[in-house]
Write a protein that holds these residues in place. Structure first.
Motif, mmCIF file in Angstrom:
data_model
loop_
_atom_site.group_PDB
_atom_site.id
_atom_site.type_symbol
_atom_site.label_atom_id
_atom_site.label_comp_id
_atom_site.label_asym_id
_atom_site.label_seq_id
_atom_site.Cartn_x
_atom_site.Cartn_y
_atom_site.Cartn_z
ATOM 1 N N GLU A 1 -11.435 1.811 0.222
ATOM 2 C CA GLU A 1 -10.447 1.176 -0.650
ATOM 3 C C GLU A 1 -11.110 -0.031 -1.322
ATOM 4 O O GLU A 1 -11.039 -1.150 -0.820
ATOM 5 C CB GLU A 1 -9.222 0.741 0.156
ATOM 6 N N ALA B 1 3.595 4.556 -3.948
ATOM 7 C CA ALA B 1 3.703 5.996 -3.733
ATOM 8 C C ALA B 1 5.148 6.407 -3.474
ATOM 9 O O ALA B 1 5.619 7.432 -3.981
ATOM 10 C CB ALA B 1 2.820 6.424 -2.560
ATOM 11 N N ASP C 1 0.815 -1.209 0.000
ATOM 12 C CA ASP C 1 0.000 0.000 0.000
ATOM 13 C C ASP C 1 0.853 1.266 0.000
ATOM 14 O O ASP C 1 0.389 2.338 -0.394
ATOM 15 C CB ASP C 1 -0.932 0.019 1.214
ATOM 16 N N VAL C 2 2.114 1.144 0.450
ATOM 17 C CA VAL C 2 3.012 2.299 0.536
ATOM 18 C C VAL C 2 4.037 2.316 -0.594
ATOM 19 O O VAL C 2 4.425 3.378 -1.075
ATOM 20 C CB VAL C 2 3.730 2.301 1.906
ATOM 21 N N ASP D 1 -0.768 19.610 3.973
ATOM 22 C CA ASP D 1 0.342 18.768 3.523
ATOM 23 C C ASP D 1 1.503 19.636 3.050
ATOM 24 O O ASP D 1 1.866 19.661 1.878
ATOM 25 C CB ASP D 1 -0.126 17.829 2.408
ATOM 26 N N SER E 1 -0.456 10.435 -2.507
ATOM 27 C CA SER E 1 -1.089 9.115 -2.570
ATOM 28 C C SER E 1 -1.627 8.872 -3.978
ATOM 29 O O SER E 1 -2.113 9.803 -4.635
ATOM 30 C CB SER E 1 -2.249 9.046 -1.574
ATOM 31 N N HIS F 1 0.422 14.736 -5.941
ATOM 32 C CA HIS F 1 -0.301 14.089 -4.841
ATOM 33 C C HIS F 1 0.600 13.039 -4.218
ATOM 34 O O HIS F 1 1.336 12.330 -4.907
ATOM 35 C CB HIS F 1 -1.599 13.455 -5.342
ATOM 36 N N SER G 1 -4.333 7.757 -4.731
ATOM 37 C CA SER G 1 -5.754 8.104 -4.765
ATOM 38 C C SER G 1 -5.995 9.518 -5.272
ATOM 39 O O SER G 1 -7.106 9.866 -5.664
ATOM 40 C CB SER G 1 -6.369 7.957 -3.366
ATOM 41 N N ALA H 1 -2.278 15.864 -0.333
ATOM 42 C CA ALA H 1 -1.937 14.508 0.086
ATOM 43 C C ALA H 1 -2.653 13.470 -0.751
ATOM 44 O O ALA H 1 -2.056 12.494 -1.209
ATOM 45 C CB ALA H 1 -2.261 14.320 1.563
ATOM 46 N N SER H 2 -3.952 13.669 -0.979
ATOM 47 C CA SER H 2 -4.738 12.670 -1.702
ATOM 48 C C SER H 2 -5.941 13.341 -2.330
ATOM 49 O O SER H 2 -6.027 14.572 -2.402
ATOM 50 C CB SER H 2 -5.160 11.533 -0.753
#
Length: 438
Positions: free
Chosen positions: A286, A32, A28-29, A140, A96, A94, A98, A61-62
């Motif tokens: 998600e 990015a 998941d990380v 952010d 993320s 961004h 998303s 951020a997202s």
């Protein structure tokens, strides 16, 4: 270099070194982080080939942060259009993946990941991009990028500024480390007077600060009204079926497993209590293939039928009593407008409550869990449009909302709450206008 920039740079170096491991153990990380490692090179490559002209760089951020910034950025770009209607270029970054869901509302010329917060990477990106203004959305703010902007003579601003109660950035040590970074911002638009007070405590200069409100309210109203005007609501209802006195629709958005368990229990309890049938539509935060499959299996284990949205077609209809799992992204605001009551996820666990403005703008009673730190959700509750609801109490709350007059009362209060906070886009554009690069 500021202390915050040094600390952020050290963290970026550590993350770069750990990237191969993170890619394996934290899928998941990993994407990015990989995007950020290559961010400076990708942005510089676009900067070298872009057409001449002024450029605004927006970072969030997202998707939520970027969507909230969209109305203000559109208003600002419209002011800088030339005689032919051409606007300044817009770069969107961004943190993320998303964030990509917000791009259709921003009309960006280019989008991608930001550089790592390293002096070398930020300086290289700025040298190639040559922006006239950098805008951070919500909170952010990256110290290394703020420091690089100062070296390059580029003003940096923060819009829709929000500092939640108990934010880690409000701690004494963190404030001392990052104070110079916030002091380096040329303009800051706070979402509320309380946010303004906290931003000053972080280091923002009072002379650069204005209470503009949160432009997310403008976008929420725009999306809800457009959904009804362009037929989106009718198309949703064509698949989901109509709702009315004997059948009501609960649209649950941005849910997590704790929300989903409470929703299934609550709807089952409301059905046992009699009254109208409740159609449950769940839109996970998600909607990965794995999570959707797990949610459908959880429904079936309870003896509930479940239907995946992407496999439904207009005219096919939803099987009676089936839970609809909405497995698409970027359409939640429009989906809310097809509901009778909304549940917003994140308030039953440690993930954080999600956007309550979108269902409120659609004129729905907005239900959410009690574990959150969102000032707008507290204000919505005080205004009568939001209902704080522990997971075990959902069945009783739904039974109360079976009354049409109760739904109308809470729904009208929710819509009025958002309307009263509209106009932040114009106020934010006014704040940024003196920094405008045109």
């Amino acid at each position: 270099m500021t202390s915050g920039a040094r600390l952020s740079g050290a963290a970026a170096m550590a993350a770069r070194a750990a990237e191969p491991l993170l890619r394996r153990v934290r899928p998941d990380v990993g994407p990015a982080l990989a995007g950020r490692i290559g961010g400076a090179e990708a942005l510089a490559a676009w900067g070298r080939r872009r057409e001449p002209g002024p450029l605004v760089w927006l970072h969030g951020a997202s998707a939520g942060e970027l969507l909230g910034a969209a109305p203000a950025i559109r208003a600002l770009r419209a002011r800088g259009a030339d005689d032919s209607g051409r606007r300044a270029h817009l770069l969107v970054t961004h943190a993320s993946p998303s964030g990509r869901a917000a791009l259709p509302w921003l009309e960006a010329d280019h989008a991608g990941f930001p550089p790592l917060d390293l002096r070398r990477d930020c300086d290289a990106a700025l040298a190639a991009l040559r922006p006239g203004l950098i805008v951070f959305a919500k909170l952010d703010v990256w110290p290394g990028l703020v420091a690089a902007a100062a070296r390059a003579g580029v003003p940096a601003a923060l819009i829709n500024g929000t500092v939640r109660d108990g934010s880690r950035r409000s701690g004494r040590v963190v404030r001392r480390l990052f104070r110079a970074s916030y002091a380096g911002l040329a303009a800051v638009g706070a979402a509320s007077p309380e946010d303004a007070r906290r931003l000053v405590a972080l280091g923002v200069r009072a002379s650069c600060l204005g209470v503009t409100g949160d432009a997310a309210c403008d976008l929420a109203l725009e999306r809800a009204d457009r959904a009804r005007a362009d037929g989106s609501v009718d198309r949703f209802r064509a698949v989901l079926g109509e709702s009315g006195a004997g059948r009501l629709r609960l649209v649950a958005g941005s849910t997590w497993p704790a929300d989903e368990r409470a929703l299934l229990d609550g709807v089952a309890a409301a059905r046992r209590a009699g009254g109208p049938d409740w159609q449950l539509v769940i839109a996970p935060h998600e909607p990965t293939a794995a999570h959707v499959a797990e949610l459908i299996a959880a429904c079936e284990a309870r003896g509930e039928r479940a239907a995946r949205w992407s496999r439904l077609g207009e005219g096919a209809g939803v099987p009676d009593g089936a839970v609809v799992v909405f497995d698409q992204v970027g359409r939640l605001a429009e989906l809310y407008a097809a509901g009778d009551v909304a549940w917003v996820g994140g308030g039953l666990g440690g993930t954080g409550l999600h956007n309550v403005l979108e269902p409120a703008a659609a004129g729905l009673p907005v239900l959410f869990g009690p574990r959150h730190d969102r000032a707008d959700a507290r204000a919505l509750e005080e205004a009568g449009g939001g209902l704080r609801c522990p997971g075990g109490a959902l069945g009783g709350t739904l039974a109360g909302l079976a009354d049409p007059s109760a739904r109308e009362h809470h729904g009208r209060a929710a819509r009025t709450f958002v309307e009263a906070r509209a106009g932040a886009a114009t106020r934010t554009a006014d704040l940024l206008a003196p920094l405008w690069p045109v």
